[in-house]
Structure formats: structure tokens, C-alpha cells
Enzyme design. Structure first.
Site, PDB file in Angstrom:
ATOM      1  N   GLU A 180      -3.621  -0.620  12.565  1.00 17.20           N
ATOM      2  CA  GLU A 180      -2.823  -1.261  11.513  1.00 17.20           C
ATOM      3  C   GLU A 180      -2.110  -2.443  12.150  1.00 17.20           C
ATOM      4  OE1 GLU A 180      -0.147   0.823   8.865  1.00 17.20           O
ATOM      5  OE2 GLU A 180      -1.405   2.623   8.931  1.00 17.20           O
ATOM      6  N   GLU A 220       0.597   8.007  11.938  1.00 14.18           N
ATOM      7  CA  GLU A 220       2.036   7.764  12.141  1.00 14.18           C
ATOM      8  C   GLU A 220       2.861   9.053  12.103  1.00 14.18           C
ATOM      9  OE1 GLU A 220       3.407   4.685   9.490  1.00 14.18           O
ATOM     10  OE2 GLU A 220       2.276   3.135  10.543  1.00 14.18           O
TER      11      GLU A 220
END
Length: 503
Positions: free
Chosen positions: A292, A173
Site C-alpha cells: 500500500e 495492518e
């Protein structure tokens, strides 16, 4: 009664299903590691501190690959802290989650756990505070046979044979302002390119995943994917997707349409990756790693994300899942399976306690959350070729989505065993649907098993005291005549029908 018809043909295949889509995620966050998979002194713990009750539930859940060690934790993590004698490992502040990390569980402990859990490891390297040098050393420690500084260090720690870890995530991320050492797309793309290059020089057989957007709602979404891949296209095999589903409206029909959003997300990122390939006149196809994903919106306050005083393994984002969450998870699994030509890996986040399908009490029992069941059933039954299904179904509409199909389904054929297994979700809120599936060219079949996940209360949960409040119930009313299978799907139900070759 409402009716839905599905037609599939043995020869109309989307893709063989990569078993890595049934992955999960273990991060050094909250009670996922400490008090989750690892709790020395627990009544069920073995000599290594692995909770056997969690281990048995993990095996039942059926993950094939597990991502580690983060997550946001990754961007400040020094892997060297988690290897070697435990009494010499440093205790650190974890800035990502405001916690104290003891490093009593690290790389080699995780590999030991993976071996007893019979899962493949998916490791990640820190591209926040560190970079290519750390990554190549870490890979050398894990995968090189011996005769070098880092590989011999592993051997001195009691691991003579290399861990042979083949799937690696290059950061996490990196577009997020919450990330330690956030990067622009160009900065990160260059780091991913150079990190991937030196990692492949150490071990040319690895697979590498670059960071995609942290969410489809990020302001830099799409431009991020394009710019990152434009820089590291030659060195990576995957681009990651992260998606968490929210029920902000408290309306099940609107909640259901997050599944359509996921499908759009997958197709958009695949198209962007192909545009980067087209620019190069390249036949290479970047695959997608949805590493995720889960429902997450209830345990989402600042107090759920961080506790004062730098505690060790505090309770963080311990989402309590209900029946409607299980329906969403089932729909997401169907969507991933039906995009099997591009989605080649996925990780439900996380495995235990922290937005996990498994919940534990520290020092006490472990139990299955509601979302455990669709994942476990899909992992067990979805094997082989994903068939292209033509679905004719009643529809529903919301403010944001028109003509959404009430019935979603994946049909998977295992050519080796002859099994044809059906995962079906009825999203109609009040009506039972009579399902008819035409199974063309698949031979004479019989129903082996059938079950439904249904509850009269969408908010019903499983708990320590009521562990099976929401759980699948077997059914015996599914029939096959010739090439046609018939079943009735209750409103708001997840259904699994397994068939095999008839004698």
C-alpha cells in the site's frame, strides 16, 4: 545553468527488476469495486458488469499484480459470502468502512476481471476475525484441482480449473487500533506462522507476505517487524510496508523529502529482516512488499472515511490529485526501482476512485488522474536490470533533510532488447538542470522516445472536463554522442527517456 552528471555501467547491477513492483490494489471500499471496476448497467459494461472504459485505462496504466479484497475490509470479511449464486449471497455490514456490502462481486468475479485485465492476482486472508482454518479452506477452494469439498465447490460454481493464485497476504495492518481484532506483534506473528504453515501444506508453491507496520510512524514500528518475523520467519517470504505521503506544510521542497523517508523505511525494514536471519545464521532473505502506497492527505476527514446510514458504495477518500502529487509518485517509483534488490512487490493504493490513478463518474466517463502518468510510464519502460547509478547533482535542504539531491533517477537496462531507459525527476523549484548520463559498456544507443511531465501550476488537476490538463509531452531535444546522453530537465519535472540499440 545547473548541471547533473550520472554514471552507470552495464556490469554494475543492483538487481533485476521484479515486475510485481508495478502492482495496484482493489478493496471493497467506497467506489473502487462498485462504480469502479464493476458497474452493471453502465453504458460500457460487458455482460459480467465490468466497465470497459475502466478496463482499458487499467491496461494502459500497466499494473502487473492486483491486491484483493482489502485492506481494512479484509479483517471482517468471510470469503464464502462472495462465491456461488449471486441471489443467495448474504448482504453484510462492513464495519471497517461503515458501509453495506452486497457481495455481488467476489473471488470468482475478481479472477475473471484479472484474466481480462491480464494481471496477476494477489489475494489476502483474514487474520482478524478468522485464521488458519479459513485460510487453508480458501486456498483449497482457489488452487486445489478437485476431488475435495472446497475444490469441488469451486467447480460447482463454474470454475473447473483452479485459479492457481500464487501470492498471498497473511492479514492486513494487524498493528492498527482501527483494525478489527487487532493483534500484538507476538500474537500476530504466531498466527502468521501457523496460517502460513497450513497454507503451504495445501499448496507448497505459494508466496506469503506477513504484515509489517501500518506506517513508519507507528509507535511499535521496528519492534513490530522484528517480533513478527522472529515468530514466522520460516513460513513467510515477504514483509509488507505501507506508506502514504502527506503535504502537511504545503511546501513542495518539504513534500519532496517524503521520498527520502521512503528510502529510509525500505532500508530499515530490510536491515531488521536481516537481523532476524542473522539470529538464525540463515542465508534466507525476506523480501519487501510495499503493498500500500500513494499520496493521500486531502481527502482525509472523518466524512471522507465513513458516511452515516450504512450506504452501499459511498464516495470515500476520493483524493483529487494535482501535478505536485504526480511528481511525488514519480519519485517514489524511482526509489522502489533503485531498491530492486529488496523491493520485489508493490501496490499503489488503490486502482480507481479510492485514492486511485483512475477516476470515474457513476454512470458516466472515466479519466486519468495526474498520478496515472508516471506509474504508466514506469511500468512500460522499466524492464530488465536496474543499474547502480552514481549521481552528482545540486542539492537542497529543508528543516528535516540536508543535502537532498535535486535530481533523482533510475536507469534500467534490458539485456534482451538492448534498451536502456531513464526515469529522472528534477526537484529544483526554479532552475533547469542540464543532465549528462555516461552509459558505460552499453553499446551504441539511439534515442527512441523522450517525454516530460511538467506544468506551470503545481495545483493543476485533471477532471472530467479537462482530462489532459496534466499529461506528458514528447520532446526531441535529447541527444546521444558516443556513450554520453544529454538532456535538459525543466524545474519540477518528471522525465522519461527511452533508448535502443543503434543500427
Amino acid at each position: 545553468m545547473l548541471r547533473s552528471r550520472i554514471i552507470v555501467d552495464r556490469d554494475f547491477i543492483i538487481s533485476p527488476l521484479d515486475r510485481r513492483v508495478f502492482g495496484t490494489f482493489v478493496e471493497h471500499m467506497g467506489r473502487c469495486v462498485y462504480g469502479g471496476i464493476y458497474e452493471p448497467g453502465h453504458p460500457t459494461a460487458d455482460k459480467r458488469g465490468f466497465r470497459q472504459d475502466v478496463l482499458e485505462l487499467t491496461k494502459e496504466l500497466g499494473p502487473t499484480i492486483v491486491r484483493y479484497p482489502g485492506g481494512n475490509f479484509l479483517s471482517g470479511y468471510n470469503w464464502e459470502d462472495g462465491v456461488g449464486p449471486k441471489d443467495k449471497r448474504p448482504t453484510r455490514l462492513d464495519l471497517a468502512w461503515g458501509s453495506t456490502e452486497t457481495n455481488q462481486f467476489g473471488t470468482n468475479e475478481f479472477m475473471d476481471w484479472c484474466r481480462v485485465a491480464n494481471v496477476e492476482p494477489m489475494f489476502a486472508v483474514n487474520t482478524g476475525t478468522r485464521g488458519a482454518d479459513e485460510a487453508r479452506n480458501f486456498l483449497e477452494y482457489c488452487n486445489h484441482p478437485g476431488g475435495t469439498y472446497w475444490s469441488d465447490l469451486r467447480r460447482s460454481h463454474g470454475y473447473e480449473k483452479p485459479h492457481d493464485i500464487k501470492f498471498w497476504c497473511v492479514g492486513n495492518e494487524m498493528d492498527g487500533p482501527w483494525q478489527i481484532c487487532r493483534k500484538t506483534a507476538t500474537e500476530y506473528g504466531r498466527i502468521a506462522q501457523e496460517t502460513g504453515k497450513v497454507m503451504r501444506w495445501v499448496d507448497p508453491d505459494i508466496k506469503l507476505a506477513a504484515c509489517g507496520s501500518s506506517a513508519r510512524t507507528m509507535p511499535t514500528y521496528a519492534a513490530w517487524e522484528h517480533d513478527v518475523l522472529d515468530n514466522c520467519f520460516n513460513e513467510v517470504d515477504f514483509i509488507s510496508l505501507h506508506q502514504y505521503f502527506r503535504n502537511d506544510s504545503n511546501d513542495i521542497q518539504t513534500f519532496f523529502t517524503v521520498i527520502e523517508d521512503l528510502d529510509s523505511f525500505i532500508k530499515e525494514v530490510a536491515a531488521i529482516a536481516d537481523a532476524v536471519a542473522a539470529k538464525r545464521r540463515s542465508s534466507k532473505r525476506i523480501m519487501l512488499s510495499l503493498d500500500e502506497w500513494n499520496v493521500w492527505y486531502k481527502a482525509h476527514t472523518p466524512e471522507d472515511l465513513r458516511k452515516p446510514g450504512w450506504p452501499q458504495a459511498p464516495k470515500l477518500i476520493e483524493e483529487i490529485y494535482n501535478f505536485e502529487d504526480a511528481l511525488i509518485v514519480g519519485g517514489a517509483l524511482i526509489t522502489m526501482i533503485n531498491n530492486a534488490d529488496r523491493v520485489k512487490a508493490a501496490c499503489i493504493a488503490q486502482l480507481v476512485n479510492v485514492i486511485g490513478p483512475i477516476m470515474t463518474e457513476t454512470g458516466g466517463p472515466a479519466w486519468r488522474q495526474t498520478i496515472f502518468h508516471p506509474f504508466s510510464q514506469a511500468s512500460r519502460h522499466a524492464r530488465g536490470n536496474v543499474l547502480r547509478a552514481k549521481i552528482d547533482s545540486p542539492t537542497f535542504s529543508t528543516k528535516t533533510h540536508a543535502d537532498a539531491s535535486c535530481v533523482l533517477a533510475s536507469i534500467v537496462h534490458d539485456p534482451d532488447s538492448g534498451e536502456v531507459n531513464i526515469l529522472a525527476l528534477n526537484r529544483h523549484t526554479t532552475e533547469e538542470i542540464e543532465l549528462e548520463v555516461e552509459l558505460r559498456g552499453l553499446g551504441k544507443l539511439k534515442v527512441v522516445s523522450a517525454s516530460e511531465l511538467h506544468h506551470k501550476d503545481l495545483k493543476a488537476i485533471n477532471s472530467k472536463d479537462k482530462r489532459d490538463e496534466v499529461s506528458p509531452a514528447s520532446r526531441s531535444d535529447v541527444t546521444i554522442s558516443g556513450e554520453t546522453l544529454k538532456a535538459k530537465l525543466k524545474p519540477l519535472s518528471w522525465n522519461v527517456i527511452a533508448t535502443g540499440a543503434a543500427s
